[in-house]
Design a protein around this motif. Structure first.
Motif, PDB file in Angstrom:
ATOM      1  N   THR A 220       0.845  -1.184   0.000  1.00  0.00           N
ATOM      2  CA  THR A 220       0.000   0.000   0.000  1.00  0.00           C
ATOM      3  C   THR A 220       0.887   1.243   0.000  1.00  0.00           C
ATOM      4  OG1 THR A 220      -0.130  -0.014   2.411  1.00  0.00           O
ATOM      5  CG2 THR A 220      -1.863  -1.178   1.213  1.00  0.00           C
ATOM      6  N   GLY A 221       0.303   2.370  -0.308  1.00  0.00           N
ATOM      7  CA  GLY A 221       1.081   3.602  -0.346  1.00  0.00           C
ATOM      8  C   GLY A 221       0.217   4.778  -0.723  1.00  0.00           C
ATOM      9  N   GLU A 222       0.873   5.876  -1.116  1.00  0.00           N
ATOM     10  CA  GLU A 222       0.153   7.090  -1.467  1.00  0.00           C
ATOM     11  C   GLU A 222      -0.598   6.925  -2.785  1.00  0.00           C
ATOM     12  OE1 GLU A 222       2.701  10.460  -1.424  1.00  0.00           O
ATOM     13  OE2 GLU A 222       3.427  10.097   0.619  1.00  0.00           O
ATOM     14  N   GLN A 223      -1.634   7.722  -2.957  1.00  0.00           N
ATOM     15  CA  GLN A 223      -2.513   7.637  -4.115  1.00  0.00           C
ATOM     16  C   GLN A 223      -1.758   7.898  -5.419  1.00  0.00           C
ATOM     17  OE1 GLN A 223      -5.530  10.770  -4.677  1.00  0.00           O
ATOM     18  NE2 GLN A 223      -7.024   9.161  -5.107  1.00  0.00           N
ATOM     19  N   LEU A 224      -2.045   7.076  -6.433  1.00  0.00           N
ATOM     20  CA  LEU A 224      -1.518   7.287  -7.776  1.00  0.00           C
ATOM     21  C   LEU A 224      -2.415   8.292  -8.491  1.00  0.00           C
ATOM     22  CD1 LEU A 224       0.497   6.430 -10.048  1.00  0.00           C
ATOM     23  CD2 LEU A 224      -1.200   4.711 -10.726  1.00  0.00           C
ATOM     24  N   VAL A 225      -1.812   9.366  -8.978  1.00  0.00           N
ATOM     25  CA  VAL A 225      -2.559  10.407  -9.695  1.00  0.00           C
ATOM     26  C   VAL A 225      -2.083  10.436 -11.141  1.00  0.00           C
ATOM     27  CG1 VAL A 225      -3.228  12.833  -9.754  1.00  0.00           C
ATOM     28  CG2 VAL A 225      -2.698  11.739  -7.553  1.00  0.00           C
ATOM     29  N   ILE A 226      -2.991  10.243 -12.063  1.00  0.00           N
ATOM     30  CA  ILE A 226      -2.670  10.190 -13.489  1.00  0.00           C
ATOM     31  C   ILE A 226      -3.339  11.355 -14.198  1.00  0.00           C
ATOM     32  CG2 ILE A 226      -2.929   8.876 -15.632  1.00  0.00           C
ATOM     33  CD1 ILE A 226      -2.797   6.331 -14.004  1.00  0.00           C
ATOM     34  N   GLN A 282       0.684  24.882 -21.031  1.00  0.00           N
ATOM     35  CA  GLN A 282      -0.176  25.343 -19.954  1.00  0.00           C
ATOM     36  C   GLN A 282      -0.810  24.170 -19.208  1.00  0.00           C
ATOM     37  OE1 GLN A 282      -3.006  28.237 -21.429  1.00  0.00           O
ATOM     38  NE2 GLN A 282      -1.430  29.329 -22.584  1.00  0.00           N
ATOM     39  N   THR A 283      -1.246  23.163 -19.968  1.00  0.00           N
ATOM     40  CA  THR A 283      -1.864  21.993 -19.343  1.00  0.00           C
ATOM     41  C   THR A 283      -0.858  21.225 -18.494  1.00  0.00           C
ATOM     42  OG1 THR A 283      -3.490  21.753 -21.127  1.00  0.00           O
ATOM     43  CG2 THR A 283      -3.046  19.806 -19.794  1.00  0.00           C
ATOM     44  N   VAL A 284       0.341  21.031 -19.021  1.00  0.00           N
ATOM     45  CA  VAL A 284       1.373  20.314 -18.263  1.00  0.00           C
ATOM     46  C   VAL A 284       1.684  21.039 -16.957  1.00  0.00           C
ATOM     47  CG1 VAL A 284       3.820  19.667 -18.239  1.00  0.00           C
ATOM     48  CG2 VAL A 284       2.401  19.124 -20.227  1.00  0.00           C
ATOM     49  N   ASP A 285       1.806  22.348 -17.022  1.00  0.00           N
ATOM     50  CA  ASP A 285       2.076  23.113 -15.805  1.00  0.00           C
ATOM     51  C   ASP A 285       0.962  22.897 -14.775  1.00  0.00           C
ATOM     52  OD1 ASP A 285       4.433  24.074 -16.821  1.00  0.00           O
ATOM     53  OD2 ASP A 285       3.629  26.027 -17.408  1.00  0.00           O
ATOM     54  N   ARG A 286      -0.274  22.896 -15.240  1.00  0.00           N
ATOM     55  CA  ARG A 286      -1.399  22.674 -14.323  1.00  0.00           C
ATOM     56  C   ARG A 286      -1.376  21.269 -13.738  1.00  0.00           C
ATOM     57  NH1 ARG A 286      -6.338  20.388 -15.063  1.00  0.00           N
ATOM     58  NH2 ARG A 286      -6.194  20.440 -17.356  1.00  0.00           N
ATOM     59  N   LEU A 287      -1.088  20.277 -14.584  1.00  0.00           N
ATOM     60  CA  LEU A 287      -1.054  18.895 -14.109  1.00  0.00           C
ATOM     61  C   LEU A 287       0.062  18.690 -13.089  1.00  0.00           C
ATOM     62  CD1 LEU A 287      -1.658  16.948 -17.466  1.00  0.00           C
ATOM     63  CD2 LEU A 287      -3.308  17.371 -15.630  1.00  0.00           C
ATOM     64  N   LEU A 288       1.203  19.288 -13.334  1.00  0.00           N
ATOM     65  CA  LEU A 288       2.310  19.169 -12.386  1.00  0.00           C
ATOM     66  C   LEU A 288       1.943  19.813 -11.053  1.00  0.00           C
ATOM     67  CD1 LEU A 288       5.396  19.858 -14.691  1.00  0.00           C
ATOM     68  CD2 LEU A 288       4.533  17.647 -13.900  1.00  0.00           C
ATOM     69  N   GLN A 289       1.234  20.930 -11.116  1.00  0.00           N
ATOM     70  CA  GLN A 289       0.785  21.573  -9.882  1.00  0.00           C
ATOM     71  C   GLN A 289      -0.226  20.707  -9.136  1.00  0.00           C
ATOM     72  OE1 GLN A 289      -0.658  25.420 -11.122  1.00  0.00           O
ATOM     73  NE2 GLN A 289       1.397  26.170 -11.664  1.00  0.00           N
ATOM     74  N   GLU A 290      -0.976  19.898  -9.887  1.00  0.00           N
ATOM     75  CA  GLU A 290      -1.957  18.979  -9.287  1.00  0.00           C
ATOM     76  C   GLU A 290      -1.277  17.772  -8.652  1.00  0.00           C
ATOM     77  OE1 GLU A 290      -5.375  18.726  -9.182  1.00  0.00           O
ATOM     78  OE2 GLU A 290      -6.123  20.305 -10.501  1.00  0.00           O
ATOM     79  N   GLY A 291       0.030  17.624  -8.874  1.00  0.00           N
ATOM     80  CA  GLY A 291       0.765  16.534  -8.259  1.00  0.00           C
ATOM     81  C   GLY A 291       0.623  15.200  -8.961  1.00  0.00           C
ATOM     82  N   VAL A 292       0.458  15.210 -10.296  1.00  0.00           N
ATOM     83  CA  VAL A 292       0.321  13.945 -11.015  1.00  0.00           C
ATOM     84  C   VAL A 292       1.642  13.170 -10.982  1.00  0.00           C
ATOM     85  CG1 VAL A 292      -1.473  14.865 -12.538  1.00  0.00           C
ATOM     86  CG2 VAL A 292       0.920  14.952 -13.264  1.00  0.00           C
ATOM     87  N   ASN A 293       1.531  11.859 -10.992  1.00  0.00           N
ATOM     88  CA  ASN A 293       2.705  10.984 -11.042  1.00  0.00           C
ATOM     89  C   ASN A 293       3.027  10.552 -12.463  1.00  0.00           C
ATOM     90  OD1 ASN A 293       0.893   9.831  -8.410  1.00  0.00           O
ATOM     91  ND2 ASN A 293       2.912  10.678  -7.988  1.00  0.00           N
ATOM     92  N   ALA A 294       2.018  10.596 -13.322  1.00  0.00           N
ATOM     93  CA  ALA A 294       2.193  10.197 -14.719  1.00  0.00           C
ATOM     94  C   ALA A 294       1.240  11.009 -15.576  1.00  0.00           C
ATOM     95  CB  ALA A 294       1.925   8.710 -14.899  1.00  0.00           C
ATOM     96  N   ILE A 295       1.650  11.270 -16.822  1.00  0.00           N
ATOM     97  CA  ILE A 295       0.815  11.985 -17.782  1.00  0.00           C
ATOM     98  C   ILE A 295       0.657  11.112 -19.018  1.00  0.00           C
ATOM     99  CG2 ILE A 295       0.686  13.968 -19.341  1.00  0.00           C
ATOM    100  CD1 ILE A 295       2.062  15.629 -17.204  1.00  0.00           C
ATOM    101  N   ILE A 296      -0.596  10.857 -19.391  1.00  0.00           N
ATOM    102  CA  ILE A 296      -0.905  10.059 -20.575  1.00  0.00           C
ATOM    103  C   ILE A 296      -1.073  11.021 -21.748  1.00  0.00           C
ATOM    104  CG2 ILE A 296      -2.434   8.348 -21.593  1.00  0.00           C
ATOM    105  CD1 ILE A 296      -0.941   7.388 -19.082  1.00  0.00           C
ATOM    106  N   GLY A 297      -0.179  10.961 -22.736  1.00  0.00           N
ATOM    107  CA  GLY A 297      -0.206  11.868 -23.863  1.00  0.00           C
ATOM    108  C   GLY A 297       1.201  12.343 -24.160  1.00  0.00           C
ATOM    109  N   ALA A 298       1.350  13.218 -25.120  1.00  0.00           N
ATOM    110  CA  ALA A 298       0.315  13.733 -25.983  1.00  0.00           C
ATOM    111  C   ALA A 298       0.071  12.767 -27.150  1.00  0.00           C
ATOM    112  CB  ALA A 298       0.732  15.102 -26.523  1.00  0.00           C
TER     113      ALA A 298
END
Length: 445
Positions: A220-226, A282-298
């Motif tokens: 178990t561990g911290e939440q995975l954010v995609i 702009q989207t990447v900057d927002r996602l990084l601020q949201e604390g994502v661990n992985a980004i699907i795309g582009a």
């Protein structure tokens, strides 16, 4: 949609790694198009081909006259999707018209989740080492629930996904892939009854290192954010709906099976736009601020090249379902870039085989001037020459997709008057094909 597996005889040299799925095909069958004039003054047909950037029903919506695209054929990374998967996608988005890259997106999310569970952490700098090994070498499984059960029981998994056998190479991309050969009908929409499937590549080229030992079963561990970086606007917006549906369905299935590291996966969605805007940044900057661990795309290779350093430099994993440029194979990405889409070196083999099997001896290739267009152009040309065409029987050109018109490029094709014309582009392909039709060398019958 897209049922039945037909075949074509291999026309590329024995050294080419193209594997066909059945038998038959060839000759004059395929991309039937408009009538041109041969050297003797008689009439002949010009075959027009597209690729994954334009071989979708959205292209047909740009034409009002029937048969404007009739007989135009082309290639796209595509596996024979089962009815069940398509129906489940339609539950996510009832308005889907195409399924392009839906399977690849679904698999990218599932592989990311399995790698995090196997590593016992949501830290991409750790679970990146598990990604390749998830796709080969262990006990076979075809969905997240089944794979999770293997991990929980102390085993290693070999995930065979919706988009095919996967079997990643050391570079983090498929060693082999399935391609659909699609064809437009009289109504300017893809005729699903004409779809054929071929395999390109060789699973023997997959990596051999399965990665580190798995973490303790049931870790178990911290939440995975995609996060997602998929085209909701721009010249690839027609690919957005199936990719978004694929990501949502994958997260739904993962969470229904118990999630990752004992928690539900959180999905944060974003628009990639296209390479002519800064939407992706702009989207990447927002996602990084949201604390994502992985980004699907582009989806667009050109877009990914504008943000890959931003993503991987932040210690976040980038996983594209649709990038095909071969630039990513050797890109300095800190081991954090992966893709379920095959590189253009594989699609070029399938496309060249299609062109040769249709009996074309002279070929014109028109490609948008970006990493996707130029990479696929160069690889297709090389494969056509390897298949036996002479260098002077192939004319290639690149164009600016933002240009006011494409008159000069279209005239160059008209002057060459080849047996076949390949258009490698995105939404601007509609204007190019209409120009080819007006010159009598397009797909209009």
């Amino acid at each position: 949609m897209r049922t039945g597996i037909l075949a074509r005889n291999a026309a590329i040299s024995a050294a080419a790694l193209l594997v066909l799925t059945a038998c038959g095909g060839g000759g004059d069958e395929g991309g039937t198009a408009a009538e041109g004039t041969d050297s003797g003054g008689g009439e002949r047909q010009v075959n027009v081909y597209g690729t994954d950037g334009n071989m979708g029903n959205a292209l047909g919506e740009s034409f009002t006259e029937p048969s404007s695209l009739a007989g135009m054929s082309g290639t796209t990374p595509l596996t024979e999707l089962g009815t069940d998967f398509q129906e489940r996608l339609l539950q996510i988005d009832p308005n889907l018209q195409d399924y392009n890259y839906a399977g690849e997106t679904y698999d990218a999310v599932v592989i990311t989740a399995l790698a995090a569970q196997a590593a016992g952490t949501n830290d991409a700098n750790v679970f990146k080492e598990f990604v390749n090994g998830i796709t080969f070498g262990g006990e076979a499984c075809t969905d997240y629930a089944g794979c999770l059960e293997i991990i929980t029981s102390g085993g290693n998994v070999d995930y065979d996904g919706i988009s095919g056998p996967l079997s990643f190479t050391d570079a983090g991309e498929p060693a082999e892939a399935s391609f659909g050969i699609l064809q437009f009908g009289e109504d300017n929409q893809l005729d699903d009854t004409m779809t054929e499937y071929v395999l390109a590549g060789d699973g023997a080229n997959a990596a051999t290192d399965e990665g580190p030992a798995y973490a303790a079963p049931g870790a178990t561990g911290e939440q995975l954010v995609i996060g997602t970086l998929l085209p909701l606007t721009g010249n690839l917006a027609f690919l957005g709906p199936p990719e978004v549906a694929g990501a949502r369905l994958a997260v739904q299935d993962i969470n229904a099976a118990g999630g990752v590291l004992g928690q539900e996966v959180r999905l944060v969605e974003g628009d990639s736009g296209d390479a002519s805007t800064d939407t992706a940044t702009q989207t990447v900057d927002r996602l990084l601020q949201e604390g994502v661990n992985a980004i699907i795309g582009a989806a667009s290779s050109g877009v990914s090249l504008t943000v890959i350093d931003r993503i991987t430099g932040a210690g976040v994993l980038q996983f594209s379902p649709a990038n095909t440029s071969d630039q990513f194979t050797d890109y300095n990405d800190n081991g954090l870039y992966f893709r379920t889409a095959p590189p253009d070196t594989l699609q070029a083999r399938a496309l060249a085989d299609l062109i040769i099997n249709d009996g074309n001896n002279t070929v014109g290739i028109m490609a948008l001037n970006d990493p996707y267009g130029t990479g696929l152009l160069d690889n297709t040309r090389e494969n056509l020459i390897s298949a036996g065409l002479s260098e002077d029987s192939i004319v290639t050109l690149t164009y600016d997709p933002q240009a006011a018109n494409f008159d000069a490029e279209i005239q160059q094709m008209a002057d060459f008057n080849p047996d076949a014309i390949v258009v490698i582009g995105f939404e601007e392909s509609a204007r190019i094909i209409e120009g080819l039709n007006q010159q009598g060398i397009g797909p209009r019958r």
